[in-house]
Design a protein around this motif. Structure first.
Motif, PDB file in Angstrom:
ATOM      1  N   GLY A   1       0.828  -1.191   0.000  1.00 26.22           N
ATOM      2  CA  GLY A   1       0.000   0.000   0.000  1.00 26.22           C
ATOM      3  C   GLY A   1       0.869   1.250   0.000  1.00 26.22           C
ATOM      4  O   GLY A   1       2.016   1.231  -0.462  1.00 26.22           O
ATOM      5  N   LYS A   2       0.296   2.357   0.500  1.00 22.96           N
ATOM      6  CA  LYS A   2       1.050   3.606   0.556  1.00 22.96           C
ATOM      7  C   LYS A   2       2.352   3.389   1.326  1.00 22.96           C
ATOM      8  O   LYS A   2       2.372   2.683   2.320  1.00 22.96           O
ATOM      9  N   PHE A   3       3.416   3.992   0.863  1.00 22.22           N
ATOM     10  CA  PHE A   3       4.763   3.851   1.433  1.00 22.22           C
ATOM     11  C   PHE A   3       5.404   2.506   1.091  1.00 22.22           C
ATOM     12  O   PHE A   3       6.499   2.211   1.544  1.00 22.22           O
ATOM     13  N   SER A   4       4.725   1.662   0.301  1.00 25.15           N
ATOM     14  CA  SER A   4       5.298   0.343   0.033  1.00 25.15           C
ATOM     15  C   SER A   4       6.579   0.453  -0.785  1.00 25.15           C
ATOM     16  O   SER A   4       7.396  -0.461  -0.790  1.00 25.15           O
ATOM     17  N   GLY A   5       6.765   1.566  -1.476  1.00 21.58           N
ATOM     18  CA  GLY A   5       7.978   1.708  -2.261  1.00 21.58           C
ATOM     19  C   GLY A   5       9.225   1.781  -1.423  1.00 21.58           C
ATOM     20  O   GLY A   5      10.309   1.439  -1.889  1.00 21.58           O
ATOM     21  N   THR A   6       9.101   2.218  -0.182  1.00 19.80           N
ATOM     22  CA  THR A   6      10.292   2.373   0.654  1.00 19.80           C
ATOM     23  C   THR A   6      10.373   1.352   1.782  1.00 19.80           C
ATOM     24  O   THR A   6      11.413   1.229   2.410  1.00 19.80           O
ATOM     25  N   ASN A   7       9.302   0.633   2.052  1.00 20.99           N
ATOM     26  CA  ASN A   7       9.350  -0.325   3.150  1.00 20.99           C
ATOM     27  C   ASN A   7      10.012  -1.629   2.709  1.00 20.99           C
ATOM     28  O   ASN A   7       9.792  -2.107   1.606  1.00 20.99           O
ATOM     29  N   ARG A   8      10.821  -2.181   3.597  1.00 17.28           N
ATOM     30  CA  ARG A   8      11.604  -3.389   3.298  1.00 17.28           C
ATOM     31  C   ARG A   8      11.688  -4.239   4.562  1.00 17.28           C
ATOM     32  O   ARG A   8      11.493  -3.739   5.659  1.00 17.28           O
ATOM     33  N   PRO A   9      12.054  -5.518   4.408  1.00 14.40           N
ATOM     34  CA  PRO A   9      12.214  -6.362   5.601  1.00 14.40           C
ATOM     35  C   PRO A   9      13.625  -6.294   6.188  1.00 14.40           C
ATOM     36  O   PRO A   9      13.970  -7.115   7.034  1.00 14.40           O
ATOM     37  N   THR A  10      14.417  -5.339   5.761  1.00 16.11           N
ATOM     38  CA  THR A  10      15.790  -5.221   6.251  1.00 16.11           C
ATOM     39  C   THR A  10      16.030  -3.830   6.818  1.00 16.11           C
ATOM     40  O   THR A  10      15.323  -2.874   6.498  1.00 16.11           O
ATOM     41  N   ALA A  11      17.049  -3.715   7.646  1.00 20.75           N
ATOM     42  CA  ALA A  11      17.411  -2.452   8.285  1.00 20.75           C
ATOM     43  C   ALA A  11      18.725  -1.942   7.719  1.00 20.75           C
ATOM     44  O   ALA A  11      19.374  -2.609   6.911  1.00 20.75           O
ATOM     45  N   GLY A  12      19.108  -0.748   8.149  1.00 17.95           N
ATOM     46  CA  GLY A  12      20.401  -0.190   7.762  1.00 17.95           C
ATOM     47  C   GLY A  12      20.285   0.834   6.650  1.00 17.95           C
ATOM     48  O   GLY A  12      19.217   1.050   6.064  1.00 17.95           O
ATOM     49  N   ALA A  13      21.404   1.477   6.362  1.00 17.12           N
ATOM     50  CA  ALA A  13      21.441   2.543   5.362  1.00 17.12           C
ATOM     51  C   ALA A  13      21.431   1.966   3.951  1.00 17.12           C
ATOM     52  O   ALA A  13      22.051   0.945   3.683  1.00 17.12           O
ATOM     53  N   THR A  14      20.713   2.648   3.064  1.00 13.43           N
ATOM     54  CA  THR A  14      20.698   2.247   1.651  1.00 13.43           C
ATOM     55  C   THR A  14      21.569   3.156   0.796  1.00 13.43           C
ATOM     56  O   THR A  14      21.856   2.829  -0.355  1.00 13.43           O
ATOM     57  N   HIS A  15      21.969   4.309   1.344  1.00 12.42           N
ATOM     58  CA  HIS A  15      22.750   5.259   0.557  1.00 12.42           C
ATOM     59  C   HIS A  15      23.451   6.237   1.492  1.00 12.42           C
ATOM     60  O   HIS A  15      23.040   6.422   2.643  1.00 12.42           O
ATOM     61  N   ASP A  16      24.514   6.851   0.968  1.00 12.16           N
ATOM     62  CA  ASP A  16      25.220   7.864   1.751  1.00 12.16           C
ATOM     63  C   ASP A  16      24.437   9.170   1.719  1.00 12.16           C
ATOM     64  O   ASP A  16      24.088   9.667   0.644  1.00 12.16           O
ATOM     65  N   GLN A  17      24.154   9.698   2.854  1.00 16.14           N
ATOM     66  CA  GLN A  17      23.450  10.981   2.928  1.00 16.14           C
ATOM     67  C   GLN A  17      23.707  11.561   4.314  1.00 16.14           C
ATOM     68  O   GLN A  17      23.065  11.159   5.290  1.00 16.14           O
ATOM     69  N   PRO A  18      24.650  12.489   4.426  1.00 16.99           N
ATOM     70  CA  PRO A  18      24.924  13.061   5.748  1.00 16.99           C
ATOM     71  C   PRO A  18      23.748  13.894   6.229  1.00 16.99           C
ATOM     72  O   PRO A  18      22.949  14.396   5.434  1.00 16.99           O
ATOM     73  N   LEU A  19      23.641  14.032   7.537  1.00 18.23           N
ATOM     74  CA  LEU A  19      22.605  14.877   8.112  1.00 18.23           C
ATOM     75  C   LEU A  19      22.989  16.343   7.993  1.00 18.23           C
ATOM     76  O   LEU A  19      24.166  16.695   8.102  1.00 18.23           O
ATOM     77  N   SER A  20      22.010  17.188   7.790  1.00 20.64           N
ATOM     78  CA  SER A  20      22.236  18.632   7.858  1.00 20.64           C
ATOM     79  C   SER A  20      22.554  19.013   9.300  1.00 20.64           C
ATOM     80  O   SER A  20      22.135  18.336  10.241  1.00 20.64           O
ATOM     81  N   LEU A  21      23.290  20.069   9.467  1.00 16.33           N
ATOM     82  CA  LEU A  21      23.709  20.492  10.799  1.00 16.33           C
ATOM     83  C   LEU A  21      23.589  22.006  10.909  1.00 16.33           C
ATOM     84  O   LEU A  21      24.191  22.743  10.130  1.00 16.33           O
ATOM     85  N   GLY A  22      22.807  22.450  11.877  1.00 16.59           N
ATOM     86  CA  GLY A  22      22.624  23.880  12.099  1.00 16.59           C
ATOM     87  C   GLY A  22      23.442  24.371  13.277  1.00 16.59           C
ATOM     88  O   GLY A  22      24.336  23.688  13.758  1.00 16.59           O
ATOM     89  N   LYS A  23      23.107  25.552  13.766  1.00 14.97           N
ATOM     90  CA  LYS A  23      23.954  26.196  14.767  1.00 14.97           C
ATOM     91  C   LYS A  23      23.543  25.909  16.204  1.00 14.97           C
ATOM     92  O   LYS A  23      24.298  26.194  17.132  1.00 14.97           O
ATOM     93  N   HIS A  24      22.348  25.364  16.398  1.00 12.88           N
ATOM     94  CA  HIS A  24      21.851  25.212  17.765  1.00 12.88           C
ATOM     95  C   HIS A  24      22.329  23.912  18.424  1.00 12.88           C
ATOM     96  O   HIS A  24      22.792  22.990  17.760  1.00 12.88           O
ATOM     97  N   ARG A  25      22.151  23.881  19.747  1.00 11.19           N
ATOM     98  CA  ARG A  25      22.512  22.680  20.515  1.00 11.19           C
ATOM     99  C   ARG A  25      21.739  21.454  20.029  1.00 11.19           C
ATOM    100  O   ARG A  25      22.296  20.363  19.913  1.00 11.19           O
ATOM    101  N   PHE A  26      20.451  21.637  19.775  1.00 16.48           N
ATOM    102  CA  PHE A  26      19.595  20.495  19.418  1.00 16.48           C
ATOM    103  C   PHE A  26      19.318  20.484  17.919  1.00 16.48           C
ATOM    104  O   PHE A  26      18.925  21.504  17.341  1.00 16.48           O
ATOM    105  N   GLN A  27      19.529  19.325  17.319  1.00 18.93           N
ATOM    106  CA  GLN A  27      19.261  19.118  15.906  1.00 18.93           C
ATOM    107  C   GLN A  27      18.191  18.039  15.791  1.00 18.93           C
ATOM    108  O   GLN A  27      18.428  16.864  16.114  1.00 18.93           O
TER     109      GLN A  27
END
Lengths: 287, 287
Positions: B20-46
């Motif tokens: 159903g909806k979201f079925s394109g991204t749901n899988r029976p496995t965990a972990g990263a599928t691609h390199d994509q660093p997180l954005s980082l701002g100036k505050h303590r909490f991201q």
């Protein structure tokens, strides 16, 4: 009852008895259905439970605390959910959600109720400063995984377990949905345990107790008989962790508490003293 | 794909795209599928999130802390789950379970990751000694209800929401199962709020923030459009509580954060400063 596609009504109507196993006691309403006071023993902690994956978490925690030398003596009373005892007035007062396990702590000026297995684990860890590291990062990681297990139980137990083991007929779409999600969760756990001994790193904690109740027992074939169906032996790091924890004496004892099923030597229907494990009684309910 | 009764195979096999909806991204496995660093701002909490019922909990918490005068400034980054950003390497490092919301606290010697919305609420409450009472019984009751919400989300969202709103066809048995359970949970909440103003008694807390994200937004018709189907207006105490909390300025702001849907005036795709609520940008993704 039809399981197939249908047109949604404007207003949903409850049809009693459609819910497979346990459908006789499940309802769309909350609250007490009858007067039934809770039993009360002599110890500070009074646990009302059943040795389901959620129930064993609390009993294991008490046995671990006692093994560590803490003054955590408890009475554990069996709640017969097949008979609807979770809807008795006393139990609803302990847990308005009518789910086992529920706990009263009589060690304060007023009895304190604690419900939800995750809340019970955190409560006891804080009361005894045990099985929850003090170091900020490790404590945080422990709580991350504790909440992870709590939020995943609805998919593993309420989803996969229900449609695989309890629903009146096997439905392909829900089983596919929940088998996929359950395997994904096993893989999350497996990847974590590939790099750390326990969930928070090097310290056995309430996060392991919580996750072992579901994932550990499933991996060992004790819950749902789904090892082959979900190929759980593939999660070798989960298997290593599950077997190691299963060997802990406190875990062995905790799994026996409030257990009215399985082999006779696995059952301790009520627990009131450490010596009860040597002198088991199976005559309290239908055992 | 058939939704009807079938014979279980010996070993379950994944059939991609059946979900159903979201079925394109749901899988029976965990972990990263691609390199994509997180954005980082100036505050303590991201914060890395999306304004789903789980996502809004974290943003509301930050806005409540700021409204109380705490130094809880945060950057909130949108995670596009339709594009699979939750499987990027950076996000998986923040939350190995690949679910929003996830948080990094850069206010310690090493960045501390916090995942699961319930863990984030508890973490922030403890960091700022806010929205979690110190008194033992009330703190315990707050945590009871926080865990209650976390364990029920798999039934309300993963169960009812999926089969009612996202599954490829309407299946009677799962909808009956989860409609019953969702109404039961609403009744648990309603009976509690019949006797207390908030979940722990008289104090607005992280338990209310957690439960409002799901039950409050459903009662107000903001999530799943199920008010009539489940007759949610019957839960009059939930309605009173849901409306009262919806009027809190911090809740109004929190609901706008990381929201790429709804009306333009409701959307703040990223949040980096309090003034962003007055200067909204809707040009970050497809808005």
């Amino acid at each position: 009852m039809s399981a197939t596609s249908y047109t949604l009504p404007r207003v949903w109507q409850w049809e009693a008895g459609n819910g497979g196993k346990f459908s006789g006691t499940n309802r769309p309403t909350a609250g007490a259905t009858h007067d039934q006071p809770l039993s009360l023993g002599k110890h500070r902690f009074q646990l009302y439970s059943l040795a389901t994956p959620n129930g064993v978490k609390a009993a294991i925690m008490f046995e671990e605390l006692l093994a560590l030398g803490h003054d955590a003596e408890y009475d554990a009373w069996l709640v017969d959910i097949g008979e609807g005892e979770q809807f008795g007035s006393g139990f609803v007062g302990a847990n308005p959600n009518s789910k086992i396990p529920a706990l009263f702590d009589h060690g304060h000026s007023e009895p304190v109720r604690v419900f939800e297995s995750g809340s019970i684990l955190l409560y006891l860890a804080e009361q005894f400063d045990a099985l929850l590291p003090r170091a900020h990062a490790t404590r945080t990681e422990t709580l991350n995984w504790l909440f992870w297990q709590m939020s995943s139980a609805g998919f593993v137990g309420g989803g996969f377990g229900h449609f695989y083991a309890y629903a009146p007929e096997a439905l392909k779409y829900p089983i596919d949905r929940y088998a996929m999600e359950t395997k994904r969760l096993f893989d999350v756990l497996d990847q974590r345990l590939a790099t750390t001994r326990y969930l928070n790193g090097e310290n056995y904690s309430i996060a392991d107790i919580a996750s072992w109740g579901w994932f550990g027992q499933m991996a060992l074939g004790r819950t749902y008989d789904a090892v082959e169906f979900l190929q759980l032996h593939d999660y070798q790091h989960v298997m290593r962790w599950a077997r190691e924890i299963a060997e802990r004496p406190a875990v062995k004892r905790g799994c026996m508490v409030n257990r009215p099923f399985g082999e006779p030597h696995e059952q301790l229907l009520e627990r009131h003293a450490a010596s009860d494990f040597e002198h088991r009684t199976q005559d309290k309910i239908g055992g």
